[in-house]
Design a protein around this motif. Sequence first.
Motif, PDB file in Angstrom:
ATOM      1  N   LYS A 436       0.815  -1.212   0.000  1.00  0.00           N
ATOM      2  CA  LYS A 436       0.000   0.000   0.000  1.00  0.00           C
ATOM      3  C   LYS A 436       0.854   1.269   0.000  1.00  0.00           C
ATOM      4  O   LYS A 436       0.338   2.374  -0.111  1.00  0.00           O
ATOM      5  CB  LYS A 436      -0.935   0.025   1.211  1.00  0.00           C
ATOM      6  CG  LYS A 436      -1.896  -1.156   1.292  1.00  0.00           C
ATOM      7  CD  LYS A 436      -2.903  -1.143   0.164  1.00  0.00           C
ATOM      8  CE  LYS A 436      -3.922  -2.263   0.340  1.00  0.00           C
ATOM      9  NZ  LYS A 436      -4.882  -2.295  -0.789  1.00  0.00           N
ATOM     10  N   TRP A 437       2.154   1.095   0.158  1.00  0.00           N
ATOM     11  CA  TRP A 437       3.059   2.228   0.255  1.00  0.00           C
ATOM     12  C   TRP A 437       3.905   2.372  -1.003  1.00  0.00           C
ATOM     13  O   TRP A 437       4.240   1.386  -1.663  1.00  0.00           O
ATOM     14  CB  TRP A 437       4.008   2.071   1.441  1.00  0.00           C
ATOM     15  CG  TRP A 437       3.409   2.306   2.788  1.00  0.00           C
ATOM     16  CD1 TRP A 437       2.909   1.355   3.631  1.00  0.00           C
ATOM     17  CD2 TRP A 437       3.262   3.558   3.449  1.00  0.00           C
ATOM     18  NE1 TRP A 437       2.461   1.946   4.791  1.00  0.00           N
ATOM     19  CE2 TRP A 437       2.666   3.300   4.707  1.00  0.00           C
ATOM     20  CE3 TRP A 437       3.575   4.873   3.108  1.00  0.00           C
ATOM     21  CZ2 TRP A 437       2.378   4.322   5.612  1.00  0.00           C
ATOM     22  CZ3 TRP A 437       3.289   5.885   4.022  1.00  0.00           C
ATOM     23  CH2 TRP A 437       2.697   5.606   5.246  1.00  0.00           C
ATOM     24  N   THR A 606      11.007  -1.567   0.890  1.00  0.00           N
ATOM     25  CA  THR A 606      12.072  -2.188   1.694  1.00  0.00           C
ATOM     26  C   THR A 606      13.444  -1.684   1.254  1.00  0.00           C
ATOM     27  O   THR A 606      14.399  -1.708   2.032  1.00  0.00           O
ATOM     28  CB  THR A 606      12.022  -3.716   1.585  1.00  0.00           C
ATOM     29  OG1 THR A 606      12.134  -4.092   0.209  1.00  0.00           O
ATOM     30  CG2 THR A 606      10.724  -4.255   2.157  1.00  0.00           C
ATOM     31  N   LEU A 607      13.545  -1.207   0.005  1.00  0.00           N
ATOM     32  CA  LEU A 607      14.806  -0.641  -0.467  1.00  0.00           C
ATOM     33  C   LEU A 607      15.154   0.651   0.266  1.00  0.00           C
ATOM     34  O   LEU A 607      16.298   1.102   0.221  1.00  0.00           O
ATOM     35  CB  LEU A 607      14.729  -0.368  -1.973  1.00  0.00           C
ATOM     36  CG  LEU A 607      14.536  -1.577  -2.885  1.00  0.00           C
ATOM     37  CD1 LEU A 607      14.357  -1.113  -4.332  1.00  0.00           C
ATOM     38  CD2 LEU A 607      15.717  -2.536  -2.764  1.00  0.00           C
ATOM     39  N   PHE A 608      14.178   1.226   0.939  1.00  0.00           N
ATOM     40  CA  PHE A 608      14.363   2.526   1.566  1.00  0.00           C
ATOM     41  C   PHE A 608      14.508   2.423   3.084  1.00  0.00           C
ATOM     42  O   PHE A 608      14.509   3.441   3.775  1.00  0.00           O
ATOM     43  CB  PHE A 608      13.188   3.444   1.214  1.00  0.00           C
ATOM     44  CG  PHE A 608      13.094   3.751  -0.250  1.00  0.00           C
ATOM     45  CD1 PHE A 608      13.666   4.896  -0.775  1.00  0.00           C
ATOM     46  CD2 PHE A 608      12.454   2.877  -1.113  1.00  0.00           C
ATOM     47  CE1 PHE A 608      13.585   5.183  -2.130  1.00  0.00           C
ATOM     48  CE2 PHE A 608      12.366   3.156  -2.465  1.00  0.00           C
ATOM     49  CZ  PHE A 608      12.936   4.301  -2.976  1.00  0.00           C
ATOM     50  N   THR A 614      13.654  10.558   2.687  1.00  0.00           N
ATOM     51  CA  THR A 614      12.734   9.704   1.940  1.00  0.00           C
ATOM     52  C   THR A 614      11.299  10.190   2.091  1.00  0.00           C
ATOM     53  O   THR A 614      10.850  10.507   3.195  1.00  0.00           O
ATOM     54  CB  THR A 614      12.837   8.243   2.424  1.00  0.00           C
ATOM     55  OG1 THR A 614      14.180   7.785   2.227  1.00  0.00           O
ATOM     56  CG2 THR A 614      11.892   7.343   1.636  1.00  0.00           C
ATOM     57  N   TRP A 615      10.597  10.227   0.961  1.00  0.00           N
ATOM     58  CA  TRP A 615       9.167  10.533   0.928  1.00  0.00           C
ATOM     59  C   TRP A 615       8.392   9.226   0.858  1.00  0.00           C
ATOM     60  O   TRP A 615       8.768   8.307   0.117  1.00  0.00           O
ATOM     61  CB  TRP A 615       8.828  11.385  -0.296  1.00  0.00           C
ATOM     62  CG  TRP A 615       9.475  12.732  -0.315  1.00  0.00           C
ATOM     63  CD1 TRP A 615      10.750  13.029  -0.699  1.00  0.00           C
ATOM     64  CD2 TRP A 615       8.874  13.976   0.046  1.00  0.00           C
ATOM     65  NE1 TRP A 615      10.991  14.374  -0.598  1.00  0.00           N
ATOM     66  CE2 TRP A 615       9.846  14.988  -0.147  1.00  0.00           C
ATOM     67  CE3 TRP A 615       7.610  14.343   0.506  1.00  0.00           C
ATOM     68  CZ2 TRP A 615       9.598  16.331   0.108  1.00  0.00           C
ATOM     69  CZ3 TRP A 615       7.358  15.686   0.754  1.00  0.00           C
ATOM     70  CH2 TRP A 615       8.342  16.669   0.565  1.00  0.00           C
ATOM     71  N   TYR A 616       7.311   9.148   1.616  1.00  0.00           N
ATOM     72  CA  TYR A 616       6.430   7.982   1.593  1.00  0.00           C
ATOM     73  C   TYR A 616       5.009   8.454   1.303  1.00  0.00           C
ATOM     74  O   TYR A 616       4.591   9.521   1.767  1.00  0.00           O
ATOM     75  CB  TYR A 616       6.430   7.255   2.945  1.00  0.00           C
ATOM     76  CG  TYR A 616       7.762   6.674   3.345  1.00  0.00           C
ATOM     77  CD1 TYR A 616       8.175   5.431   2.883  1.00  0.00           C
ATOM     78  CD2 TYR A 616       8.608   7.370   4.213  1.00  0.00           C
ATOM     79  CE1 TYR A 616       9.394   4.887   3.272  1.00  0.00           C
ATOM     80  CE2 TYR A 616       9.820   6.842   4.605  1.00  0.00           C
ATOM     81  CZ  TYR A 616      10.218   5.599   4.127  1.00  0.00           C
ATOM     82  OH  TYR A 616      11.416   5.069   4.514  1.00  0.00           O
ATOM     83  N   SER A 687      15.464  11.037   8.468  1.00  0.00           N
ATOM     84  CA  SER A 687      16.567  10.224   8.996  1.00  0.00           C
ATOM     85  C   SER A 687      16.243   8.759   9.244  1.00  0.00           C
ATOM     86  O   SER A 687      16.973   8.091   9.979  1.00  0.00           O
ATOM     87  CB  SER A 687      17.051  10.841  10.316  1.00  0.00           C
ATOM     88  OG  SER A 687      15.972  10.965  11.224  1.00  0.00           O
ATOM     89  N   GLY A 688      15.208   8.214   8.651  1.00  0.00           N
ATOM     90  CA  GLY A 688      14.900   6.800   8.868  1.00  0.00           C
ATOM     91  C   GLY A 688      13.421   6.623   9.108  1.00  0.00           C
ATOM     92  O   GLY A 688      12.586   7.175   8.417  1.00  0.00           O
TER      93      GLY A 688
END
Length: 713
Positions: A436-437, A606-608, A614-616, A687-688
């Motif tokens: 879903k992400w 999962t690569l991120f 990082t944008w989600y 940062s994670g």
Amino acid sequence: MGIMWVMILWVFGAAVGIGRGGDVTYDGRSLMVDGHRQIFFSASIHYPRSTPDMWPSLISKAKEGGVDVIETYVFWNLHEPQPLQYDFSGRNDLVRFIKEIQAQGLYAFLRIGPFIESEWTYGGLPFWLHDVPGVVYRTDNEPFKFYMQNFTTKIVNLMKSEKLYASRGGPIILSQIENEYGNVEPAFHEKGPVYVRWAAKMAVDLQTGVPWVMCKQPDAPDPVINTCNGMRCGETFPGPNSPNKPKIWTENWTSFYQVYGGEPYMRSAEDIAFHVALFIAKNGSFVNYYMYHGGTNFGRSGAAYVITSYYDQAPLDEYGLIRQPKWGHMKELHAAIKLCSTPLLQGVPTNFSLGKLQEAYVFEEPSGACVAFLVNYDPTRTFTTKFRDTWFKLLPRSISILSDCRNLIFNTAKVSTEKKNTRITTPEINFEAEDKWEAYRDLVLNYLNSSLRANKLLEHMNTTKDKSDYLWYTFSFQSNTSCSNAQLHVQSLGHVGHAFVNDNYAGGGHGSHTSKGFTIDNSITLNNRINNISILSVMVGLPDSGSFLERRYAGLTEVRIQCSDETTAYDFENYEWGYEVGLQGEKLGIYEEENLGNVNWSSNITLFNDQSLTWYKTAFDAPMGENPVALNLSSMGKGEAWVNGQSIGRYWVSFHTPKGLPSQTLYHIPRSFLNVSNNLLVLFEESGGDPLQITLNTISVIDSTGHVSLYKS
């Protein structure tokens, strides 16, 4: 008379309706509407920290709590984002807010400022003021005075045109110019008092038909009223600077604002009630609760290090839910004092000792009407005293209010236990499904791609102009082949920094509300070719207080690389730097539905894992019902969140308090932000963080009997 009769009388009086205009004057006892003295209880509710859909409920609950007046600041940076360009739409619709106050029969207190502090970024000043030639804020400075007077006049004329001053039939009975200027006045030397006199005259000359106040301003010139801010104004305020001015408490802090890394301040209902009663006993006649509803610092509106939730411990919490026992205890106190308002405002006051740590304040009219406040300052002992032939037990650290100087109708330390409640969060949706992400990693800027160049380290705020929290600093260099085990040293007066070497994360650091700078000292690996060093400087709100705000410095102050041989070092303070304001995702607006296609999103998040910058994004349906909604971000680190393109604020879960807990994990999503289905959630994570552990929750309260109170709109 029992408290039930007090409440019946108060409810009947409130139902009659007030706040519909009148001639507002004052004397040494109180503000007067149409010549009648009144005691006022006021509630701070800031219109941009909630939503128009929430305003009627918030005002209604304040009224039900025995409040006469709604107070708000006016937020200059929202209303004039560019010189002479104005915005009064949406959450900025000040006129709509004031008219809602009027529709519910309450008065309004308009604190124009236009400097407000308020833990609001830059104290409410628009950042474009920084670039006005020769400007010095809040002093006898012609450029500043020009724009301050222009905005103040704009607001006053808007209120006049809408007939919102009491003198024109509206609800506004009081205005404020400047804010807590006495704190900084000495820094401006002889120009400080000159500015105070100018600001007061400028405001009075606008002829609103209602009084003006200056808080924490002992030298407020006539006819402006000097007022008190704080938690203990009954003890700390020496009173107005003229016997013809009433005693007004502009800010009675119901808790305190919270910063990232700081613990919440829990002020008890008993303590608030004690100091309100003491202030009234000492001839006070106007008390404003700051805040009655704090609300939410949406977007990037919070000041430096201030969390997104604002004064959540107020009588109405961040979501607008009643917080007991604060709300109920204040309601009973208001009713008791209103019952006795005639002798309080018309009677002859006397004060005498009852014991070493006990005293009485009595107001008595020739007709015999009387009210007494019996004060016990002792924090540990109950004190028994005889007052007018009747024995009374005075609870520790309490004030007993006696109507007719005989009947106990309220004690500040006695809280109705059945009125306590607890806020509960109910998970409604989890976001654990990876499919879903989608995710996108923002670009790490390198020197060749930078749009701005300078041979020095630029100051952060003057470079970004507050268009973004983020400023890239970047440079390229080729090290000696002998430079092994290199150490990167960065010193910053910003709030957060993230370092990258050849696009690889090389560590970070941050300051705090009490520590204005920080350093990064990390080992890095250099290659024998050109190395690109990029440092992302981050602000978490702009400063909101203190003198000479226009001179404040933020951003990098020192950058160097030390090689292991200890003799080779590179100093980059005066070097050719590249700069870029903001992030790629920000510029492309990828938190909005129509701009999602501007970048290539990956469905394999999962690569991120543990990736920085990082944008989600994902989609969700709104929970059923009317209860408030909040996003639980306890699994994330630091960043910002958007729902359907609207920012619900910054989050910084990874910055823990001294007790090892995040300062805030729940982030309010107003119902008006939501669609029934297919709502877009976008997160930017610095940062994670793990978005798969996020949950969407509804918020409710449960009382001491186990009964769940549904949200009342």
